[in-house]
Design a protein around this motif. Structure first.
Motif, PDB file in Angstrom:
ATOM      1  N   VAL A  34       0.643  -1.110   0.084  1.00  0.00           N
ATOM      2  CA  VAL A  34       0.218  -0.122  -0.007  1.00  0.00           C
ATOM      3  C   VAL A  34       0.781   1.193   0.121  1.00  0.00           C
ATOM      4  CG1 VAL A  34      -0.264   0.220   2.493  1.00  0.00           C
ATOM      5  CG2 VAL A  34      -2.082   1.100   0.928  1.00  0.00           C
ATOM      6  N   LEU A  35       0.354   2.260  -0.908  1.00  0.00           N
ATOM      7  CA  LEU A  35       1.184   3.532  -0.890  1.00  0.00           C
ATOM      8  C   LEU A  35       0.550   4.573   0.162  1.00  0.00           C
ATOM      9  CD1 LEU A  35       1.473   3.697  -4.750  1.00  0.00           C
ATOM     10  CD2 LEU A  35       2.746   2.213  -3.121  1.00  0.00           C
ATOM     11  N   HIS A  36       1.405   5.205   0.973  1.00  0.00           N
ATOM     12  CA  HIS A  36       0.531   6.393   1.689  1.00  0.00           C
ATOM     13  C   HIS A  36       0.345   7.425   0.964  1.00  0.00           C
ATOM     14  CE1 HIS A  36       0.043   9.406   4.837  1.00  0.00           C
ATOM     15  NE2 HIS A  36       0.299   8.504   5.675  1.00  0.00           N
ATOM     16  N   PRO A  37      -1.021   7.940   1.002  1.00  0.00           N
ATOM     17  CA  PRO A  37      -1.555   9.160   0.109  1.00  0.00           C
ATOM     18  C   PRO A  37      -0.767  10.421   0.115  1.00  0.00           C
ATOM     19  CG  PRO A  37      -3.171   8.642   2.008  1.00  0.00           C
ATOM     20  CD  PRO A  37      -1.751   7.571   2.056  1.00  0.00           C
ATOM     21  N   ARG A  38      -0.063  10.413   1.149  1.00  0.00           N
ATOM     22  CA  ARG A  38       0.645  11.963   1.330  1.00  0.00           C
ATOM     23  C   ARG A  38       2.011  11.873   1.524  1.00  0.00           C
ATOM     24  NH1 ARG A  38      -3.201  15.141   5.723  1.00  0.00           N
ATOM     25  NH2 ARG A  38      -5.131  15.370   4.522  1.00  0.00           N
ATOM     26  N   HIS A  39       2.787  10.842   2.280  1.00  0.00           N
ATOM     27  CA  HIS A  39       4.133  10.838   2.356  1.00  0.00           C
ATOM     28  C   HIS A  39       4.601   9.799   1.126  1.00  0.00           C
ATOM     29  CE1 HIS A  39       3.174  10.744   6.921  1.00  0.00           C
ATOM     30  NE2 HIS A  39       2.831  11.943   6.317  1.00  0.00           N
ATOM     31  N   TYR A  40       5.857  10.269   0.928  1.00  0.00           N
ATOM     32  CA  TYR A  40       6.588   9.466  -0.160  1.00  0.00           C
ATOM     33  C   TYR A  40       7.162   8.021   0.498  1.00  0.00           C
ATOM     34  CZ  TYR A  40       9.388   9.383  -4.449  1.00  0.00           C
ATOM     35  OH  TYR A  40      10.284   9.087  -5.742  1.00  0.00           O
ATOM     36  N   THR A  41       6.057   7.247   0.902  1.00  0.00           N
ATOM     37  CA  THR A  41       6.445   6.104   1.515  1.00  0.00           C
ATOM     38  C   THR A  41       5.504   4.995   1.147  1.00  0.00           C
ATOM     39  OG1 THR A  41       5.258   6.795   3.415  1.00  0.00           O
ATOM     40  CG2 THR A  41       7.761   7.183   3.541  1.00  0.00           C
ATOM     41  N   PHE A  42       5.820   3.691   1.487  1.00  0.00           N
ATOM     42  CA  PHE A  42       4.911   2.630   1.358  1.00  0.00           C
ATOM     43  C   PHE A  42       4.964   1.170   1.973  1.00  0.00           C
ATOM     44  CE2 PHE A  42       8.463   1.062  -1.280  1.00  0.00           C
ATOM     45  CZ  PHE A  42       8.355  -0.364  -1.235  1.00  0.00           C
ATOM     46  N   ALA A  43       4.156   0.611   2.435  1.00  0.00           N
ATOM     47  CA  ALA A  43       4.499  -0.540   3.543  1.00  0.00           C
ATOM     48  C   ALA A  43       3.947  -1.736   2.579  1.00  0.00           C
ATOM     49  CB  ALA A  43       3.311  -0.450   4.541  1.00  0.00           C
ATOM     50  N   VAL A  94      -4.475   2.279   3.851  1.00  0.00           N
ATOM     51  CA  VAL A  94      -3.990   3.476   4.912  1.00  0.00           C
ATOM     52  C   VAL A  94      -4.608   4.610   4.207  1.00  0.00           C
ATOM     53  CG1 VAL A  94      -1.924   4.317   3.192  1.00  0.00           C
ATOM     54  CG2 VAL A  94      -1.923   4.784   5.654  1.00  0.00           C
ATOM     55  N   ASN A  95      -5.013   5.679   5.211  1.00  0.00           N
ATOM     56  CA  ASN A  95      -5.713   6.978   4.969  1.00  0.00           C
ATOM     57  C   ASN A  95      -4.557   7.972   5.215  1.00  0.00           C
ATOM     58  OD1 ASN A  95      -5.547   7.304   7.766  1.00  0.00           O
ATOM     59  ND2 ASN A  95      -7.973   7.124   7.894  1.00  0.00           N
ATOM     60  N   SER A  96      -5.235   9.137   5.041  1.00  0.00           N
ATOM     61  CA  SER A  96      -4.468  10.507   5.140  1.00  0.00           C
ATOM     62  C   SER A  96      -4.122  10.752   6.682  1.00  0.00           C
ATOM     63  CB  SER A  96      -4.869  11.774   4.501  1.00  0.00           C
ATOM     64  OG  SER A  96      -5.335  11.269   3.206  1.00  0.00           O
ATOM     65  N   ASP A  97      -4.930  10.335   7.614  1.00  0.00           N
ATOM     66  CA  ASP A  97      -4.871  10.370   9.043  1.00  0.00           C
ATOM     67  C   ASP A  97      -3.708   9.729   9.466  1.00  0.00           C
ATOM     68  OD1 ASP A  97      -5.436  11.848  11.116  1.00  0.00           O
ATOM     69  OD2 ASP A  97      -6.778  10.419  11.915  1.00  0.00           O
ATOM     70  N   GLY A  98      -3.091   8.791   8.787  1.00  0.00           N
ATOM     71  CA  GLY A  98      -2.009   7.985   9.320  1.00  0.00           C
ATOM     72  C   GLY A  98      -2.491   6.591  10.285  1.00  0.00           C
ATOM     73  N   ALA A 110      -9.677  -8.470   1.354  1.00  0.00           N
ATOM     74  CA  ALA A 110      -9.430  -6.992   0.766  1.00  0.00           C
ATOM     75  C   ALA A 110      -9.983  -6.105   1.628  1.00  0.00           C
ATOM     76  CB  ALA A 110      -9.887  -6.779  -0.714  1.00  0.00           C
ATOM     77  N   CYS A 111      -9.450  -4.883   1.895  1.00  0.00           N
ATOM     78  CA  CYS A 111      -9.795  -3.753   2.493  1.00  0.00           C
ATOM     79  C   CYS A 111      -9.616  -2.253   2.041  1.00  0.00           C
ATOM     80  CB  CYS A 111      -9.382  -3.618   4.001  1.00  0.00           C
ATOM     81  SG  CYS A 111      -7.874  -3.447   4.318  1.00  0.00           S
ATOM     82  N   ILE A 112     -10.378  -1.434   1.860  1.00  0.00           N
ATOM     83  CA  ILE A 112     -10.099  -0.092   1.340  1.00  0.00           C
ATOM     84  C   ILE A 112     -11.050   0.994   2.124  1.00  0.00           C
ATOM     85  CG2 ILE A 112     -12.270  -0.391  -0.190  1.00  0.00           C
ATOM     86  CD1 ILE A 112     -10.373   0.840  -2.356  1.00  0.00           C
ATOM     87  N   PHE A 113     -10.330   2.009   2.321  1.00  0.00           N
ATOM     88  CA  PHE A 113     -11.291   3.353   2.723  1.00  0.00           C
ATOM     89  C   PHE A 113     -12.005   3.969   1.633  1.00  0.00           C
ATOM     90  CE2 PHE A 113      -7.627   3.156   5.700  1.00  0.00           C
ATOM     91  CZ  PHE A 113      -8.612   3.171   7.273  1.00  0.00           C
TER      92      PHE A 113
END
Length: 514
Positions: free
Chosen positions: A379-388, A421-425, A467-470
């Motif tokens: 998953v890619l973080h929507p704001r940070h330049y990071t992923f998990a 992951v959402n924008s709130d972390g 699967a899960c999604i916001f």
């Protein structure tokens, strides 16, 4: 003739030789040479404390100690850093003043207050440096200054020691301080999530889920070979699409056109026109089941991943296969796209690697081999330049563009099928055994664990999250599960930090790379 000796004589002769050899105590320290010691201490003063030796000195204090020229224990008339120079400042206290109004100021009546030593030092730090001192300092740049001007990182200090640069009177002094062991920062408080709706309608495992960009409806794909579209607000079924002849493993809705893309274990990748609810394009090329797909956010490109160990890049309009991304040695379970480099990220479920790809060249930029077990989710973080990435051994966080390791999120000891992951972390991990863990992205703190009951009539073994999604507002969390249902969660609005405190201890972080 060789003289014969008894064994007794030979042994004692050998003992005597050994004694003579080791009788000198070479470990004994040599006598201290006074002159050499003075030179050594003078050099040490100049190199380590030279930058602070110019600081203001209290004349009266020096007089009390025997005058400004009293020699120190190492034979210096004054500090070695100040030889041949005048002190920049002399703090002499207040001007003389009479004890009261109308009293003449004479030698007998004058009052003069002297600052304490600590006050003098505090004042010294606040005073601006003299021009002479600044000129002298320009010629004596420290190692750190040279490194900074050369554009290099400061790597001169040994491990465990940090260089603290303090500003004192305009001069940079290097003070060595022992570095504290890193501790986990206090995590941000997140309200707990609670189940508020269960949607049923599929006749098989719900394998994939996607929310449309307008946040009005969402789509699911199932092992019953159908794709269903549901109203997000009410949870009611709006439409069923049939066409796949095996389990539907991936769905995604385009934000650039009225198209829905799907893929399945029948090796097919389909493009559905949602104005006519019909398949308008097929993308042929994969040799085995297609496990996942994603759309590029800025160009009309579709990326799919398959059990045939490849990922393929398709031109949405022409149906042409632009690149075949080869490199994985086993089934590729997940693929993600982003606008920034690297534009494509794949995770392999069996060769345990993650690959970051160059979209233009169609080649691997970086291969991450840290996971020891299958990687089924990225998953890619929507704001940070990071992923998990999620695996049964750990959830790992990485930094783009080179895939630098950030930290492990340990504790979800199950086969992790999905991450969101959402924008709130808030990071959500869903597992094969039906458990769902919620984490604080920044600190890796696991603030909630959920294991929802299976749908009545299902076996306990049918407890699994695929699967899960916001949703687009990030206020709802949707999960696709093995009990043939879609579960919808939302934040508990009644919860506060007092009712649900963070059970956190500032423990020392042990960040393992593997």
């Amino acid at each position: 003739e060789v003289q014969k000796h008894s064994v007794h004589t030979l042994v004692f002769r050998s003992l005597k030789r050994t004694h003579d050899m080791f009788v000198a105590d070479n470990a004994k320290p040599i006598p201290l040479d006074e002159e050499s010691h003075k030179v050594k201490m003078s050099v040490k003063l100049r190199t380590e404390y030279g930058s602070v030796l110019h600081m203001p000195t209290l004349k009266e204090n020096l007089r009390e100690k025997g005058g400004a020229n009293t020699g120190d224990p190492y034979g210096h008339k004054q500090y070695s850093g100040n030889q041949g120079q005048e002190l920049d400042y002399m703090i002499t206290g207040t001007h003389p003043y009479p004890p009261g109004p109308g009293v003449a100021l004479t030698a007998d009546t004058k009052i003069q207050r002297m600052p304490s030593e600590s006050a003098a030092q505090a004042l010294a730090v606040a005073l601006p440096p003299s021009q002479a001192r600044l000129d002298a300092n320009r010629t004596a740049a420290g190692v750190g200054e040279i490194y900074r001007h050369a554009g290099m990182a400061e790597r001169s200090q040994p491990p465990g020691v940090a260089m603290a640069v303090m500003e004192a009177g305009g001069n940079k002094n290097s003070a060595l301080m022992a570095k504290k062991a890193p501790t986990m920062p206090k995590p941000q408080w997140h309200p707990p999530w609670k189940l508020y709706r269960v949607i049923s309608g599929h006749l098989g495992w719900v394998r994939c889920i996607a929310v449309e960009p307008g946040n009005q409806w969402f789509v699911t794909g199932s092992a019953d070979r159908t794709i269903k579209i549901w109203d997000l607000a009410s949870g009611k079924l709006k439409l069923s699409l049939t066409g796949h002849i095996s389990t539907v493993r991936g769905v995604i809705v385009s934000a650039r056109s009225p198209y829905l893309f799907s893929c399945g274990e029948d090796k097919q990748v389909k493009c559905w026109d949602l104005e006519y609810n019909k398949v308008i394009r097929h993308y042929h090329g994969h040799l085995s089941a297609v496990y996942g797909l994603d759309l590029h956010p800025t160009i009309d490109v579709l990326v799919t991943c398959s059990r045939d160990s490849t990922a393929r890049i398709w031109d949405v309009r022409t149906k042409a296969s632009v690149h075949t991304l080869s490199g994985h040695t086993n089934a590729v379970a997940t693929v993600k796209c982003q606008a920034a480099e690297p534009q494509i990220i794949t995770g392999s479920s069996h060769d345990t690697t993650i690959r970051l790809w160059d979209l233009v060249a169609g080649k691997t930029r970086v291969t991450l081999t840290n996971h020891k077990k299958s990687v089924r989710a990225v998953v890619l973080h929507p704001r940070h330049y990071t992923f998990a990435s999620g695996s049964p051994d750990n959830i790992k966080q990485w930094k783009f563009p080179d895939g630098n390791f950030i930290q492990n999120l340990s504790g979800h000891n199950a086969i992790i099928n999905t991450l969101a992951v959402n924008s709130d972390g808030v990071l959500v991990s869903g597992a094969d055994n039906g458990t769902m863990h919620l984490w604080d992205w920044r600190t890796g703190y696991n603030f909630q664990r959920v294991h929802a009951a299976v749908q009545p009539g299902s076996l306990d073994s049918e407890s699994g999250i695929f699967a899960c999604i916001f949703d687009q507002s990030e206020s709802r969390l949707l999960t696709a599960e093995a009990d043939k249902t879609i579960k919808v969660y939302r934040e508990d609005e009644t919860a506060t930090e007092e009712t649900h405190p963070v059970n956190w201890k500032p423990e020392i972080i042990k960040r393992k790379r593997f």
